[in-house]
Design an enzyme around this catalytic site. Structure first.
Site, PDB file in Angstrom:
ATOM      1  N   LYS A  60      60.589  -2.935  -9.414  1.00 29.92           N
ATOM      2  CA  LYS A  60      61.598  -1.656  -9.593  1.00 29.92           C
ATOM      3  C   LYS A  60      61.111  -0.213  -9.326  1.00 29.92           C
ATOM      4  CE  LYS A  60      62.517  -0.211 -14.335  1.00 29.92           C
ATOM      5  NZ  LYS A  60      63.568  -0.361 -15.598  1.00 29.92           N
ATOM      6  N   GLU A  66      49.589  -3.993 -10.557  1.00 28.57           N
ATOM      7  CA  GLU A  66      49.474  -5.576  -9.880  1.00 28.57           C
ATOM      8  C   GLU A  66      50.237  -5.931  -8.633  1.00 28.57           C
ATOM      9  OE1 GLU A  66      51.116  -6.058 -14.455  1.00 28.57           O
ATOM     10  OE2 GLU A  66      50.159  -4.600 -13.529  1.00 28.57           O
ATOM     11  N   GLY A 124      62.907  -5.626 -15.961  1.00 26.71           N
ATOM     12  CA  GLY A 124      63.344  -6.827 -15.373  1.00 26.71           C
ATOM     13  C   GLY A 124      63.512  -8.164 -15.556  1.00 26.71           C
ATOM     14  N   ARG A 125      63.334  -8.276 -16.984  1.00 31.68           N
ATOM     15  CA  ARG A 125      63.677  -9.863 -17.767  1.00 31.68           C
ATOM     16  C   ARG A 125      65.194  -9.709 -18.155  1.00 31.68           C
ATOM     17  NH1 ARG A 125      62.067  -5.445 -21.297  1.00 31.68           N
ATOM     18  NH2 ARG A 125      62.729  -5.061 -23.245  1.00 31.68           N
ATOM     19  N   GLU A 211      59.126  -9.233 -25.964  1.00 33.48           N
ATOM     20  CA  GLU A 211      59.074  -7.753 -25.402  1.00 33.48           C
ATOM     21  C   GLU A 211      60.091  -8.056 -25.571  1.00 33.48           C
ATOM     22  OE1 GLU A 211      58.986  -7.400 -20.871  1.00 33.48           O
ATOM     23  OE2 GLU A 211      57.040  -7.885 -21.090  1.00 33.48           O
ATOM     24  N   HIS A 242      54.149 -34.856 -28.534  1.00 33.10           N
ATOM     25  CA  HIS A 242      53.053 -35.384 -28.316  1.00 33.10           C
ATOM     26  C   HIS A 242      51.685 -34.201 -28.618  1.00 33.10           C
ATOM     27  CE1 HIS A 242      53.894 -39.668 -27.575  1.00 33.10           C
ATOM     28  NE2 HIS A 242      54.864 -39.339 -26.839  1.00 33.10           N
ATOM     29  N   LYS A 367      48.717  -0.498 -19.839  1.00 31.53           N
ATOM     30  CA  LYS A 367      49.505  -0.652 -18.310  1.00 31.53           C
ATOM     31  C   LYS A 367      47.900   0.920 -18.616  1.00 31.53           C
ATOM     32  CE  LYS A 367      53.184  -2.128 -16.836  1.00 31.53           C
ATOM     33  NZ  LYS A 367      54.590  -1.803 -16.280  1.00 31.53           N
TER      34      LYS A 367
END
Length: 416
Positions: A60, A66, A124-125, A211, A242, A367
């Site tokens: 964005k 990163e 973003g999510r 978040e 399991h 950050k």
């Protein structure tokens, strides 16, 4: 053609097992690169030909450290792998971007015609239905498939906006979440898709929910008098059974959410077997909620002639909360529905708690601190031995890292 978007939000999309999508995608490979770990870069590019690869950079702001390091790494990979072409032409022909920061994308070298914008106020999510998701997925599966996905999301959008509260699925899901977590004190929640193609869906819900609603302060700035947000986790189908179902059945009370489908995209029926593979899977889907709700009493164990010393171990208390979502088949439309259900559920819970589900200040602090460490590492690589500005434990670990990493070292007499 291969795409390498720098985002992990979309990785639950079950393209590999949707026949229509798989047919359209033949000859193309879609890979996601999100982690800045060099190993992830190596895995994402392994076996790819730079001349046949399109890199989609998704950011964005086009400033996330990163993400931009990965983007520069992939730019270098393209330039080194494509010979005889001017660098600016390589970037123009092999890199596109989904971003709201057009000037920064242009400065990076991406052709303005290859910038796919989206609203700068969308996190973003929540961006899957924007260029963030539609661009890389449409490149591989075609827009006809993506239109079905978007139609499924819109179907739930309209349901959420118009259905009466008593019949409104996201509202009911949200109310159950608040009841289980805030009133009953259950801090965790298990997302359990009985569909291998939804392998990464629980991880998507982790980001979407934790978040968004992992807050301790309300919109008014006051500290909440209760806890908001839950710890979300999960695995698909019998894999989870399991793995952690023991804890859910006989340990802590963890509200569970079962997601199932009546038809398989890849049905398997063996002539000598009593049931098909999908029937076997769904037998477990139907059995687990009953086991959680009803449990098993010592009286039942006595009737079954279970040894008395084993009865305490085989007793199941029951009364464990769960709900189930059952769809016809997992396809692009139902995937869109599922995504929207969970997005709106997050909003409902946030509204009840009185928090802002759309900011993420907890992400920002890490950050800022990472930038401080990054500056220290760069200085130490250049010969500055003093490590300062950190607590003693962190300083000791940074010193160990510098002395033992393969990128360089500092003198052994460095001090904090």
């Amino acid at each position: 053609m291969s795409t390498l978007p720098a985002l992990n939000t979309l990785s639950f999309f079950p393209y590999s097992l949707v026949p229509q999508a798989a047919e359209v995608a033949k000859g193309r490979t879609l890979r996601f690169l999100a982690n800045v770990d060099p190993v992830d870069v190596a895995r994402a590019t392994q076996g790819l030909d730079p001349e046949e690869t399109l890199v989609v950079v998704v950011s964005k702001t086009f400033t996330t450290a990163e993400t931009m390091l990965n983007a520069r790494t992939l730019r270098k990979w393209l330039l080194e792998g494509i010979k005889g072409t001017a660098p600016e032409d390589v970037i123009r022909q092999h890199m596109v971007a989904a971003s709201s920061a057009v000037p920064l994308v242009t400065d990076f070298g991406v052709d303005p015609a290859n910038i796919f914008g989206f609203w700068d106020w969308v996190g973003g999510r929540y961006s899957v239905c924007s260029a963030v998701g539609v661009l890389p997925l449409a490149l591989v599966f075609g827009f006809e498939v993506l239109e079905q996905f978007l139609a499924g999301a819109r179907n739930i959008d309209e349901h959420f906006a118009t259905a009466p509260l008593r019949e409104n699925i996201p509202v009911l899901m949200g109310l159950l979440g608040v009841w289980n977590s805030t009133f009953l004190g259950h801090e965790s929640r298990a997302i359990l898709p009985y569909a291998q193609a939804l392998l990464r869906f629980p991880a998507h819900v982790q980001q979407l929910d934790m978040e968004s609603n992992g807050k301790r302060v309300g919109i008014d700035g006051r500290e909440l008098p209760f806890q908001a947000g839950e710890v979300n986790f999960g695995e698909p189908g019998t894999n989870g059974q399991h793995s952690f179902y023991q804890l859910i059945h006989q340990g802590r009370t963890i509200p569970t959410e079962f997601i199932g489908f009546a038809r398989s995209q890849q049905p398997i029926e063996l002539p000598d077997e009593m049931v098909s593979g999908q029937d076997e899977l769904m037998s477990n889907f139907f059995a687990q909620p009953d086991a959680l709700a009803l449990g098993k009493t010592r009286d039942q164990l006595q009737v079954e002639n279970v040894a008395e010393d084993l009865r305490p171990h085989k007793e199941f208390p029951g009364n464990r909360p769960s709900f189930s979502l059952l769809f016809g088949q997992l396809d692009p439309f139902t995937t869109g529905q599922l995504l929207a259900l969970y997005e709106h559920r997050v909003f409902v819970q946030g509204a009840i708690w009185g928090i802002n589900s759309f900011d993420q200040w907890g992400v920002e602090l890490g950050k800022v601190l990472a930038k401080q460490v990054r500056t220290q590492l760069a200085a130490s690589r250049q010969g500055e031995a003093t490590i300062s500005g950190f607590n003693s434990s962190t300083a000791a670990m940074i010193r160990f890292y510098l002395l033992n990493s393969t990128s360089g070292s500092i003198s052994s007499n460095s001090r904090s």
